[in-house]
Design an enzyme around this catalytic site. Structure first.
Site, PDB file in Angstrom:
ATOM      1  N   CYS A 143     -11.269 -12.555   5.418  1.00  0.00           N
ATOM      2  CA  CYS A 143     -11.240 -13.339   6.670  1.00  0.00           C
ATOM      3  C   CYS A 143      -9.888 -13.951   7.026  1.00  0.00           C
ATOM      4  O   CYS A 143      -9.295 -13.649   8.048  1.00  0.00           O
ATOM      5  CB  CYS A 143     -12.242 -14.488   6.614  1.00  0.00           C
ATOM      6  SG  CYS A 143     -13.898 -14.041   6.096  1.00  0.00           S
TER       7      CYS A 143
ATOM      8  N   HIS B  45      -9.298 -18.682  10.688  1.00  0.00           N
ATOM      9  CA  HIS B  45     -10.232 -19.108   9.648  1.00  0.00           C
ATOM     10  C   HIS B  45     -10.206 -20.624   9.460  1.00  0.00           C
ATOM     11  O   HIS B  45     -11.240 -21.259   9.255  1.00  0.00           O
ATOM     12  CB  HIS B  45      -9.859 -18.411   8.327  1.00  0.00           C
ATOM     13  CG  HIS B  45     -10.812 -18.654   7.203  1.00  0.00           C
ATOM     14  ND1 HIS B  45     -12.002 -17.973   7.104  1.00  0.00           N
ATOM     15  CD2 HIS B  45     -10.759 -19.495   6.149  1.00  0.00           C
ATOM     16  CE1 HIS B  45     -12.641 -18.389   6.020  1.00  0.00           C
ATOM     17  NE2 HIS B  45     -11.913 -19.309   5.418  1.00  0.00           N
TER      18      HIS B  45
HETATM   19 CA   LIG Z   1     -14.637 -12.289   7.797  1.00  0.00          CA
END
Ligand SMILES: [Ca+2]
Ligand SMILES: [Ca+2]
Length: 465
Positions: A71, A127
């Site tokens: 991510c 993120h």
């Molecule tokens: Ca992800």
């Protein structure tokens, strides 16, 4: 006298007219969505009518790949337009604004904001969010991200990060749905300036909870399981064949007799997030900006559900790297997909190019505008993906080449082996292909940014994301 009045009156209208011509951007990103959507054919049971409709009216890139298979650094790459070998982040963390190498690299949102756009954001885009010096990159946070409710007791798997099941009872209790509703409302309102809206959905990322109606679309007993026989692993180096993060191993899932319900949960969560995408798109289509907004939808990396005996992400195989990328909007004639290799770092230069903004010379991706105009236009540059320092894969139109930090290699011919079952790296008849692909390996890399978790900690499964 008359001329002076005319000039003073017409000036602001001219500005407005020019601004009106600048296309808005609606960017929809989805967390951990692999190719299990109808239009990509990754799973025969997938039910994703809204994403499929978007692909049909726009350009689906069927050979698109993330820059990093987890991510946080994947999203840093999208928003900075740089590969991991240039920004140095390969694991969970560090936040964009703490990465020294990015001190002078404006986010995509910042680039648009500095050129007259209002930037709006909701959900999970970066993120760690737009924090620190990035806080001013976003003008309007139309939805503050929060967790969806989860059951008190675990339903399918022990531990907090990994669990799944039918919960809560209704869509409107889910944060992703609330986010979609908020985004749709904003899209139906008039805006003074052109806008760049980022909408980031959390599902199908774990924990895979979604209302029962989405689970009911799939029968656990008869749902199609991916190929995971395991005999294709004999010719693969041992790199990356271990427990990663808090994700269960495939052996654990099989031993717990949870494979079927996990596959069902992933499909259910994907159908749910597809519904949320539909809600946003309906907001756009019913509002005043439908004729002047370019839409881009992408996922931050793929996801294994048993393929190559692996669960989740972080590998350098197709299931981890391949992602949906769809562009749609006025000027993009839909109906035809593009099979050329594409990287998520191409999104930033593409949007700048499409919106006719000043070029950002720092970007490492290549604009996809030629492919948006004509899908058969070829590209020379393959997609480069990294996972942990020094491990890379090169995906061209027909081949995947992997080179690990210890020198181990894999080579797959996607014309005949889309499942990457037969490793051809040791076959001398493919030496020229290997040589050609290895030209694209990063020549040098900036030092690794200190991650939140070291590779050893991740390997041991002691660090929670
Ligand atoms: Ca992800
Ligand atoms: Ca094999």
């Amino acid at each position: 006298m008359f001329g002076v009045i005319f000039a003073s009156l017409s000036f602001p209208f001219q500005i407005q007219a020019e601004e009106k011509a600048m296309p808005n951007v609606l960017m929809i990103c989805i967390d951990d969505l692999n190719d299990w959507i109808g239009c990509m054919g990754g799973h025969p049971d997938a039910k994703t009518p809204h994403i499929d409709a978007l692909a049909k009216r726009g350009r689906l890139f069927t050979n698109a790949h993330c820059a990093v298979t987890v991510c946080s650094p994947s999203r840093v790459s999208v928003m900075s337009g740089l590969f991991a070998s240039s920004h140095g982040s390969y694991e969970l963390g560090a936040a964009y604004e703490t990465i020294e190498r990015l001190d002078k690299v404006p986010t995509m949102q910042r680039w648009f904001k500095d050129r007259g756009y209002t930037t709006m954001e909701g959900g999970k885009v970066l993120h760690h969010g737009f924090g620190g010096r990035l806080a001013d990159d976003i003008d309007v946070t139309f939805s503050k991200k929060k967790r969806s409710p989860r059951p008190k007791e675990n339903m399918s798997w022990p531990g907090r990060a990994w669990d799944w099941g039918a919960f809560p009872p209704t869509d409107d209790e889910m944060y992703d749905y609330q986010l979609a509703v908020s985004a749709a409302e904003v899209l139906q309102s008039d805006q003074e300036h052109p806008f760049f809206m980022s909408v980031g959905f959390f599902r199908p990322h774990v924990p895979m909870f979604a209302p029962a109606k989405w689970f009911d679309l799939y029968d656990e007993k008869s749902v199609t399981l991916p190929y995971a026989a395991g005999e294709d692993m004999a010719d693969v180096p041992k790199n990356f064949q271990y427990k990663m993060g808090v994700a269960p191993t495939f052996a654990e899932v099989k031993a717990g007799e949870k494979w079927r319900s996990m596959v069902q949960a992933y499909l259910a969560n994907t159908a749910f997030v597809d519904h949320c995408v539909g809600k946003v798109m309906a907001g756009l289509d019913e509002g005043p900006h439908a004729d002047n907004t370019v839409v881009v939808l992408w996922s931050d990396h793929g996801f294994h559900l048993g393929e190559k005996q692996h669960i989740a992400k972080r590998t350098l195989w197709e299931e981890s790297t391949r992602v949906p990328v769809i562009f749609a909007g006025p000027g993009i004639v839909g109906g035809e997909s593009c099979p050329e290799p594409v990287s998520l770092v191409d999104i930033y230069p593409t949007l700048i190019d499409w919106c006719d903004l000043e070029k950002n010379e720092q970007l490492e991706g290549v604009s996809l505008v030629p492919q948006l105009k004509e899908p058969s236009t070829t590209r020379e540059v393959p997609a480069v993906t990294s996972s942990y320092f020094g491990n890379h894969t090169i995906r061209s139109r027909d081949w995947r080449y992997i080179r690990y930090a210890d020198g181990a290699e894999e080579l797959y011919d996607h014309r005949t082996d889309s499942g990457e079952k037969q490793n051809l790296a040791a076959d001398s008849s493919h030496a020229d292909v290997k040589g050609e692909l290895s030209r694209w390996l990063p020549k040098e890399a900036v030092p690794e940014v200190k991650p939140v978790a070291t590779r050893e900690q991740v390997r041991a499964g002691v660090v929670k994301p």
